[in-house]
Design a protein around this motif. Structure first.
Motif, PDB file in Angstrom:
ATOM      1  N   GLY A  48       0.782  -1.120   0.159  1.00 48.54           N
ATOM      2  CA  GLY A  48       0.021   0.161  -0.015  1.00 48.54           C
ATOM      3  C   GLY A  48       0.984   1.230   0.037  1.00 48.54           C
ATOM      4  O   GLY A  48       2.173   1.146  -0.006  1.00 48.54           O
ATOM      5  N   ARG A  49       0.203   2.544  -0.043  1.00 48.86           N
ATOM      6  CA  ARG A  49       0.865   3.708   0.150  1.00 48.86           C
ATOM      7  C   ARG A  49       1.481   3.877   1.747  1.00 48.86           C
ATOM      8  O   ARG A  49       0.643   3.556   2.413  1.00 48.86           O
ATOM      9  CB  ARG A  49      -0.007   4.999  -0.134  1.00 48.86           C
ATOM     10  CG  ARG A  49      -0.397   4.725  -1.582  1.00 48.86           C
ATOM     11  CD  ARG A  49      -1.311   6.172  -1.997  1.00 48.86           C
ATOM     12  NE  ARG A  49      -2.213   6.673  -0.942  1.00 48.86           N
ATOM     13  CZ  ARG A  49      -2.556   7.826  -0.763  1.00 48.86           C
ATOM     14  NH1 ARG A  49      -2.209   8.707  -1.555  1.00 48.86           N
ATOM     15  NH2 ARG A  49      -3.332   8.022   0.140  1.00 48.86           N
ATOM     16  N   PRO A  50       2.803   3.983   1.795  1.00 48.14           N
ATOM     17  CA  PRO A  50       3.219   4.419   3.040  1.00 48.14           C
ATOM     18  C   PRO A  50       2.547   5.377   3.647  1.00 48.14           C
ATOM     19  O   PRO A  50       2.299   5.162   4.928  1.00 48.14           O
ATOM     20  CB  PRO A  50       4.525   4.946   2.670  1.00 48.14           C
ATOM     21  CG  PRO A  50       5.196   4.215   1.497  1.00 48.14           C
ATOM     22  CD  PRO A  50       3.833   4.337   0.531  1.00 48.14           C
ATOM     23  N   VAL A  51       2.148   6.466   3.282  1.00 48.41           N
ATOM     24  CA  VAL A  51       1.344   7.533   4.213  1.00 48.41           C
ATOM     25  C   VAL A  51       0.008   6.601   4.673  1.00 48.41           C
ATOM     26  O   VAL A  51      -0.478   7.078   5.918  1.00 48.41           O
ATOM     27  CB  VAL A  51       0.882   8.457   3.154  1.00 48.41           C
ATOM     28  CG1 VAL A  51      -0.016   8.124   2.286  1.00 48.41           C
ATOM     29  CG2 VAL A  51       0.473   9.766   4.098  1.00 48.41           C
ATOM     30  N   ASP A  52      -0.523   5.835   4.046  1.00 45.48           N
ATOM     31  CA  ASP A  52      -1.694   4.856   4.405  1.00 45.48           C
ATOM     32  C   ASP A  52      -1.388   4.145   5.570  1.00 45.48           C
ATOM     33  O   ASP A  52      -2.367   3.790   6.353  1.00 45.48           O
ATOM     34  CB  ASP A  52      -2.620   4.351   3.352  1.00 45.48           C
ATOM     35  CG  ASP A  52      -2.933   5.368   2.187  1.00 45.48           C
ATOM     36  OD1 ASP A  52      -3.419   6.619   2.705  1.00 45.48           O
ATOM     37  OD2 ASP A  52      -3.224   4.933   1.041  1.00 45.48           O
ATOM     38  N   LEU A  53      -0.107   3.529   5.430  1.00 47.91           N
ATOM     39  CA  LEU A  53       0.252   2.262   6.240  1.00 47.91           C
ATOM     40  C   LEU A  53       0.835   2.877   7.493  1.00 47.91           C
ATOM     41  O   LEU A  53       1.033   2.254   8.425  1.00 47.91           O
ATOM     42  CB  LEU A  53       1.085   1.372   5.494  1.00 47.91           C
ATOM     43  CG  LEU A  53       0.644   0.907   4.383  1.00 47.91           C
ATOM     44  CD1 LEU A  53       1.843   0.086   3.658  1.00 47.91           C
ATOM     45  CD2 LEU A  53      -0.408  -0.288   4.741  1.00 47.91           C
ATOM     46  N   ASP A  54       1.160   4.027   7.685  1.00 54.40           N
ATOM     47  CA  ASP A  54       2.252   4.481   8.650  1.00 54.40           C
ATOM     48  C   ASP A  54       1.715   4.403   9.943  1.00 54.40           C
ATOM     49  O   ASP A  54       2.090   4.158  11.005  1.00 54.40           O
ATOM     50  CB  ASP A  54       2.385   5.951   8.381  1.00 54.40           C
ATOM     51  CG  ASP A  54       3.654   6.552   9.324  1.00 54.40           C
ATOM     52  OD1 ASP A  54       4.690   6.090   9.196  1.00 54.40           O
ATOM     53  OD2 ASP A  54       3.213   7.475  10.152  1.00 54.40           O
ATOM     54  N   ALA A  55       0.355   4.733  10.192  1.00 46.36           N
ATOM     55  CA  ALA A  55      -0.311   4.758  11.558  1.00 46.36           C
ATOM     56  C   ALA A  55      -0.115   3.354  12.313  1.00 46.36           C
ATOM     57  O   ALA A  55       0.168   3.185  13.416  1.00 46.36           O
ATOM     58  CB  ALA A  55      -1.910   5.187  11.397  1.00 46.36           C
ATOM     59  N   GLN A  56      -0.478   2.135  11.385  1.00 44.30           N
ATOM     60  CA  GLN A  56      -0.361   0.906  11.972  1.00 44.30           C
ATOM     61  C   GLN A  56       0.822   0.338  11.780  1.00 44.30           C
ATOM     62  O   GLN A  56       1.455  -0.385  12.712  1.00 44.30           O
ATOM     63  CB  GLN A  56      -1.513   0.006  11.368  1.00 44.30           C
ATOM     64  CG  GLN A  56      -1.503  -1.522  11.703  1.00 44.30           C
ATOM     65  CD  GLN A  56      -2.587  -2.245  11.217  1.00 44.30           C
ATOM     66  OE1 GLN A  56      -3.287  -1.714  10.170  1.00 44.30           O
ATOM     67  NE2 GLN A  56      -3.000  -3.382  11.619  1.00 44.30           N
ATOM     68  N   PHE A  57       1.702   0.661  10.783  1.00 43.58           N
ATOM     69  CA  PHE A  57       2.995   0.073  10.425  1.00 43.58           C
ATOM     70  C   PHE A  57       4.048   1.263  10.234  1.00 43.58           C
ATOM     71  O   PHE A  57       4.383   1.354   9.233  1.00 43.58           O
ATOM     72  CB  PHE A  57       2.674  -1.039   9.100  1.00 43.58           C
ATOM     73  CG  PHE A  57       1.792  -1.996   9.204  1.00 43.58           C
ATOM     74  CD1 PHE A  57       2.059  -3.085  10.071  1.00 43.58           C
ATOM     75  CD2 PHE A  57       0.599  -1.779   8.720  1.00 43.58           C
ATOM     76  CE1 PHE A  57       1.232  -4.057  10.049  1.00 43.58           C
ATOM     77  CE2 PHE A  57      -0.190  -2.794   8.766  1.00 43.58           C
ATOM     78  CZ  PHE A  57       0.000  -4.149   9.487  1.00 43.58           C
ATOM     79  N   PRO A  58       4.592   1.611  11.153  1.00 39.47           N
ATOM     80  CA  PRO A  58       5.441   2.649  11.220  1.00 39.47           C
ATOM     81  C   PRO A  58       6.751   2.192  10.636  1.00 39.47           C
ATOM     82  O   PRO A  58       7.151   1.158  10.840  1.00 39.47           O
ATOM     83  CB  PRO A  58       5.890   3.163  12.734  1.00 39.47           C
ATOM     84  CG  PRO A  58       4.685   2.669  13.508  1.00 39.47           C
ATOM     85  CD  PRO A  58       4.260   1.537  12.623  1.00 39.47           C
ATOM     86  N   ASN A  59       7.388   3.089   9.547  1.00 44.37           N
ATOM     87  CA  ASN A  59       8.501   2.800   9.001  1.00 44.37           C
ATOM     88  C   ASN A  59       8.406   1.942   7.511  1.00 44.37           C
ATOM     89  O   ASN A  59       9.188   1.529   6.898  1.00 44.37           O
ATOM     90  CB  ASN A  59       9.690   2.109   9.780  1.00 44.37           C
ATOM     91  CG  ASN A  59      10.299   2.818  10.793  1.00 44.37           C
ATOM     92  OD1 ASN A  59      10.279   3.981  10.457  1.00 44.37           O
ATOM     93  ND2 ASN A  59      10.816   2.372  11.657  1.00 44.37           N
ATOM     94  N   SER A  60       7.099   1.472   7.503  1.00 38.11           N
ATOM     95  CA  SER A  60       6.929   0.678   6.285  1.00 38.11           C
ATOM     96  C   SER A  60       7.007   1.495   5.045  1.00 38.11           C
ATOM     97  O   SER A  60       6.749   2.639   4.810  1.00 38.11           O
ATOM     98  CB  SER A  60       5.339  -0.060   6.238  1.00 38.11           C
ATOM     99  OG  SER A  60       5.128  -0.608   4.931  1.00 38.11           O
ATOM    100  N   CYS A  61       7.645   0.862   4.039  1.00 35.77           N
ATOM    101  CA  CYS A  61       7.699   1.443   2.710  1.00 35.77           C
ATOM    102  C   CYS A  61       6.904   1.048   1.511  1.00 35.77           C
ATOM    103  O   CYS A  61       6.826   1.265   0.609  1.00 35.77           O
ATOM    104  CB  CYS A  61       9.384   1.393   2.177  1.00 35.77           C
ATOM    105  SG  CYS A  61      10.473   2.018   2.956  1.00 35.77           S
ATOM    106  N   GLY A  62       5.757   0.142   2.161  1.00 33.12           N
ATOM    107  CA  GLY A  62       4.671  -0.266   1.347  1.00 33.12           C
ATOM    108  C   GLY A  62       4.757  -0.822  -0.251  1.00 33.12           C
ATOM    109  O   GLY A  62       5.648  -1.397  -0.326  1.00 33.12           O
TER     110      GLY A  62
END
Length: 222
Positions: free
Chosen positions: A34-48
């Motif tokens: 997914g888009r990192p900006v959408d994942l950040d709240a649940q998965f910090p540091n994800s590059c999606g």
């Protein structure tokens, strides 16, 4: 481009190369493509999606590196208890260290290390800072590094600049490097390519490595 014109030169993979995979750890793949900006709240540091679209090119690069018999180095975060004072972190981002993050900094399952590979744990952005990495390269007579991993603007850049400053030739494999945003990725690749590194396409690097593999196997064939 006029300002960067003095940096124009031939690009290549340097001699006596080793392979460095920077921070291919689980945390950057969490949450899926997914888009990192959408994942950040649940998965910090994800590059999606940027991490996931680099998986297949990076597997192709690893395969070519292993055919050529290059020494493989990985680096990831140091997570042992009592390993650093408060505030000694890679970047200013708030992070969980160490106990909550141990599993997040394991090497991602698509790129599992082999017995001969070396894993360097680090506390700062650069793999050279406070680690035995430089002494390992000197011991092996390494003069060049082929680099993949993340993030372009962070640990890849810090490690690449330190490598250049220590006299190594650096080849960055474009399709196998990524960040959390296209802007920071592209701007840093552009800048590093002109000042410190040779940013090369995957196919160029694989062709070079396959040439090394052919020469490596030639005596056995004879």
């Amino acid at each position: 481009m006029k300002l960067y014109a003095p940096y124009a030169r031939e690009t290549f993979v340097g001699p006596n190369a080793a392979f460095l995979a920077i921070d291919l750890y689980d945390a950057v793949y969490r949450g899926g493509p997914g888009r990192p900006v959408d994942l950040d709240a649940q998965f910090p540091n994800s590059c999606g999606l940027y991490a996931h679209r680099a998986i297949e090119p990076t597997k192709k690069l690893f395969a070519a590196v292993r055919r050529a018999g290059l020494q493989v180095f990985y680096c990831t975060q140091e997570t042992r208890p009592n390993n650093r004072p408060v505030g000694a972190v890679s970047t200013r981002r708030t992070m969980e260290l160490p106990s909550e993050a141990i599993d997040k900094y394991a090497i991602y399952h698509e790129f599992r290390p082999e017995p001969r590979d070396v894993i360097i744990t680090k506390q700062r952005a650069s793999v050279f800072q406070g680690t035995p990495f430089l002494s390992h390269l000197n011991l092996l007579g390494i003069r060049s590094l082929i680099i993949c991993g993340e993030s372009t603007s962070g640990c890849v850049r810090a490690s690449s600049v330190d490598a250049y400053s220590n006299g190594f030739h650096i080849s960055l494999v474009e399709q196998c490097i990524y960040d959390r945003a296209e802007l920071t990725h592209k701007v840093n690749l552009f800048d590093m390519h002109h000042k410190y590194c040779d940013v090369m396409h995957l196919d160029e690097v694989v062709a070079h490595l396959d040439g090394l593999a052919t020469r490596r196997l030639a005596p056995a064939a004879e």
